[in-house]
Design an enzyme around this catalytic site. Structure first.
Site, mmCIF file in Angstrom:
data_model
loop_
_atom_site.group_PDB
_atom_site.id
_atom_site.type_symbol
_atom_site.label_atom_id
_atom_site.label_comp_id
_atom_site.label_asym_id
_atom_site.label_seq_id
_atom_site.Cartn_x
_atom_site.Cartn_y
_atom_site.Cartn_z
ATOM 1 N N GLY A 55 0.904 -0.985 -0.111
ATOM 2 C CA GLY A 55 0.109 -0.019 -0.034
ATOM 3 C C GLY A 55 0.429 1.241 0.256
ATOM 4 N N CYS A 82 5.118 -6.251 1.427
ATOM 5 C CA CYS A 82 5.499 -4.509 0.992
ATOM 6 C C CYS A 82 5.350 -4.236 2.287
ATOM 7 C CB CYS A 82 5.714 -4.568 -0.174
ATOM 8 S SG CYS A 82 6.124 -2.543 -0.610
ATOM 9 N N TYR A 83 4.887 -3.112 2.214
ATOM 10 C CA TYR A 83 4.247 -2.058 3.194
ATOM 11 C C TYR A 83 3.238 -3.207 4.412
ATOM 12 C CZ TYR A 83 0.372 0.949 6.342
ATOM 13 O OH TYR A 83 -0.604 1.061 6.862
ATOM 14 N N HIS A 167 8.339 -8.316 -4.556
ATOM 15 C CA HIS A 167 6.272 -8.620 -4.351
ATOM 16 C C HIS A 167 6.662 -9.842 -5.542
ATOM 17 C CE1 HIS A 167 3.961 -4.644 -3.609
ATOM 18 N NE2 HIS A 167 5.245 -4.148 -4.286
ATOM 19 N N GLU A 169 3.717 -11.636 -6.091
ATOM 20 C CA GLU A 169 3.171 -11.932 -7.004
ATOM 21 C C GLU A 169 3.141 -11.520 -9.066
ATOM 22 O OE1 GLU A 169 3.343 -9.427 -4.906
ATOM 23 O OE2 GLU A 169 2.672 -7.277 -5.585
ATOM 24 N N GLY A 222 -23.265 -12.502 -25.581
ATOM 25 C CA GLY A 222 -22.292 -12.581 -26.425
ATOM 26 C C GLY A 222 -21.063 -12.930 -26.097
ATOM 27 N N GLY A 223 -21.007 -12.184 -25.090
ATOM 28 C CA GLY A 223 -20.038 -11.394 -24.025
ATOM 29 C C GLY A 223 -19.741 -13.084 -23.328
ATOM 30 N N VAL A 224 -18.493 -13.145 -22.805
ATOM 31 C CA VAL A 224 -18.062 -14.701 -22.565
ATOM 32 C C VAL A 224 -18.583 -14.565 -20.266
ATOM 33 C CG1 VAL A 224 -15.485 -13.892 -21.373
ATOM 34 C CG2 VAL A 224 -16.189 -16.311 -21.552
ATOM 35 N N ASP A 225 -19.203 -13.691 -20.116
ATOM 36 C CA ASP A 225 -19.427 -13.916 -18.539
ATOM 37 C C ASP A 225 -20.873 -14.806 -18.606
ATOM 38 O OD1 ASP A 225 -17.075 -12.359 -18.174
ATOM 39 O OD2 ASP A 225 -18.276 -11.037 -17.133
ATOM 40 N N SER A 226 -21.598 -14.011 -19.061
ATOM 41 C CA SER A 226 -23.354 -14.039 -19.334
ATOM 42 C C SER A 226 -23.159 -15.476 -19.987
ATOM 43 C CB SER A 226 -23.980 -13.003 -20.307
ATOM 44 O OG SER A 226 -23.410 -12.591 -21.873
ATOM 45 N N LYS A 364 -11.766 -12.950 -14.507
ATOM 46 C CA LYS A 364 -11.968 -13.604 -15.969
ATOM 47 C C LYS A 364 -10.685 -14.949 -16.432
ATOM 48 C CE LYS A 364 -13.664 -11.513 -19.534
ATOM 49 N NZ LYS A 364 -14.799 -10.371 -19.542
#
Ligand code: XMP
Length: 508
Positions: A55, A82-83, A167, A169, A222-226, A364
């Protein structure tokens, strides 16, 4: 069976979502929560470990963010990054001071420890800090250092407290994943039970139990989520109806593909509404991007409402909300640059009892993995992010059917050449933009006065920032030649070399 959970407490660092994603990539479920979340709330989640993120604050500032001290009495291991690492040092009697600063890649030398088990003696890590741990708290030992940072990693095995100044990550930390895995598996006793196969099976079972044969309605874009939300629900609920509103501003063949996959292949009850006339007449003569967005958003809700009325009251409204949407609406606020259209207004116009959001825990990349797991095709699962208002904001200025057709054809050629060059997975988003500019050209000894097409391609993680993709010149040349030869009324092609910021990904 309850899944094992890691809690990531968010102290405002820029890589915090990334930490959560990395933990999930190690097959351990985790949740990102605000730093001040009460220890009692954390206890109810029964975590196997806690991570304190980085942070922007300094631990010795009077109003520096601190966690509920009770988190250290939950009896679970804590890793500070880190922080977060400096917080642990300070809270347990060590001393944190300003400097020496470190930014970027540093050579890390490791010693024996839980976090460093199995790591090579030296490797590169990514640092970004202005304060450092000058004095170690009692009971801690140093497990890594750099030439300017005496405590690059520390641990107190007895109290199960761990910290890294760098870090783990970020990609630039060579052994970052191994360090996180050591914390998760060696220290916290993770079993690796978070897989998309498990998730899909458990979600289908949960949807069966919750929804059974009651009525459920879903807006399929038509999108991946729905798409993934609907496909999961389809496996569980016999009374699922999906409504797909085609506003006439999709890419070439995209509407037909949605119908083919969901109705023909998946066997879903799909209502496909061709509303292109309605949308295009409302957009007639409109040039201003925000006005285009507002018209499309409003009309979408209207069309959906009319279709939903024909079905009548339903028990559930299914939505493809994903975890970043949940995090973003939960904390933080940012300036509005563009009003991104999604299906946010639907709950107001559908007569339903409850919303179900089966993907609200997924990032995602997990949604995509889940989509493959349940058998959706690559064309849907790997679909690029596509703005709700579609080609309306990729046609600069007023929209017409002719311009939509030009752009669809040019964009199709662009996508085709990117696919042929094997670049689809390297570029985050790529599309063509039909500008409002016409310029003079010469073709077959004759003068032309036609449109200029722009090609856009960016690399990005989440669309918040982006860099322009370095597409090889020969690929760009093929696209340019094909577009000018095959499409007609486009006689000039340019490539956009602006990053975001200062530009945005879309042109409108
Ligand atoms: P910008 O242009 O804001 O784009 O840098 C970032 C990402 O958001 C998408 N985008 C939209 N998505 N409705 C959407 O659903 C919109 O109005 C909209 N505008 C931009 C864009 O495609 C990119 O992925």
């Amino acid at each position: 069976m309850e899944k094992q959970t890691i809690i990531v407490l968010d102290f405002g660092g820029q890589y915090n979502q990334l930490i959560a994603r990395r933990v999930r990539e190690c097959n351990v479920y985790c949740e990102l929560l605000p730093f001040a979340t009460a220890a009692e709330t954390l206890r109810t989640k029964n975590p196997i470990g806690i991570i304190l993120t980085g942070g922007p604050a300094s631990v010795f500032e009077p109003d520096a963010p601190r966690p509920d001290p009770g988190i250290f009495d939950l009896g679970v291991p804590v890793l500070g990054i880190c922080y977060g690492c400096q917080l642990i040092a300070e809270l347990f009697g060590g001393k944190v001071s300003v400097g020496p600063r470190e930014y970027g890649k540093k050579q890390l030398t490791t010693r024996k420890g839980d976090l460093t088990d199995g790591l090579s003696a030296t490797s590169v890590c990514w640092m970004s800090h202005t304060c450092y741990i000058e004095t170690l708290p009692d009971g801690f030992s140093v497990s890594a250092k750099t030439d300017t940072c005496p405590v690059a990693a520390m641990e107190n095995k007895a109290r199960k407290l761990y910290g890294v100044q760098f870090h783990p990550e970020v990609m630039h930390t060579e052994q970052g994943t191994e360090i996180l895995r050591n914390f998760l598996y060696r220290v916290c006793g993770a079993k690796g039970d978070w897989t998309m196969g498990n998730f899909a099976a458990q979600t289908v079972a949960a949807l069966k139990k919750k929804i059974g044969d009651k009525k459920v309605l879903c807006a399929l874009s038509g999108g991946v989520d729905s798409a993934v939300a609907a496909a999961l629900a389809h496996k569980a609920c016999p009374n699922l109806t999906c409504i797909f509103v085609d506003h006439g501003l999709l890419r070439k063949d995209e509407a037909a593909e949605v119908v083919r996959v969901f109705r023909d292949e998946q066997g879903m009850n799909l209502i496909a509404v061709d509303a292109s006339d309605r949308f295009l007449s409302k957009l007639d003569g409109v040039s201003e991007p925000e006005e285009k967005r507002a018209i499309i958003g409003k009309e979408f809700i209207r069309v959906f409402e009319e279709e939903a009325k024909k079905i009548g009251a339903v028990d559930f409204l299914l939505q493809g909300t994903i975890y970043p949407d949940v995090i973003e609406s939960g904390f933080g606020a940012s300036a509005k640059i563009k009003s991104h259209h999604n299906v946010g207004g639907l709950p107001d116009v559908v007569d339903f009892k409850e919303i179900v959001e089966p993907l609200r825990d997924l990032f995602k990349d997990e949604v995509r993995a889940c989509g493959f797991e349940i058998g959706l095709p690559e064309s849907i699962v790997m679909r690029q992010p596509f703005p709700g208002p579609g080609l309306a904001i990729r046609i600069i200025g007023p929209i017409s059917r002719e311009k939509i057709k030009l752009l669809q054809e040019a964009d199709y050629i662009y996508r085709d050449e990117i696919a042929k060059a094997g670049l689809t997975r390297d570029i985050w988003q790529y599309f063509a933009v039909l500008s409002d500019t016409r310029s003079v050209g010469v073709m077959g000894d004759g003068r032309t006065y036609d449109y200029m097409l722009a090609l856009r391609a960016v690399t990005s993680v989440d669309g918040m920032t982006a860099d322009w993709a370095r597409i090889p010149y020969d690929v760009l040349e093929k696209v340019s030649t094909r577009v000018v030869n095959e499409v007609g009324h486009i006689n000039r092609v340019v490539y956009d070399i602006t990053s975001k910021p200062p530009a945005t990904v879309e042109w409108e």
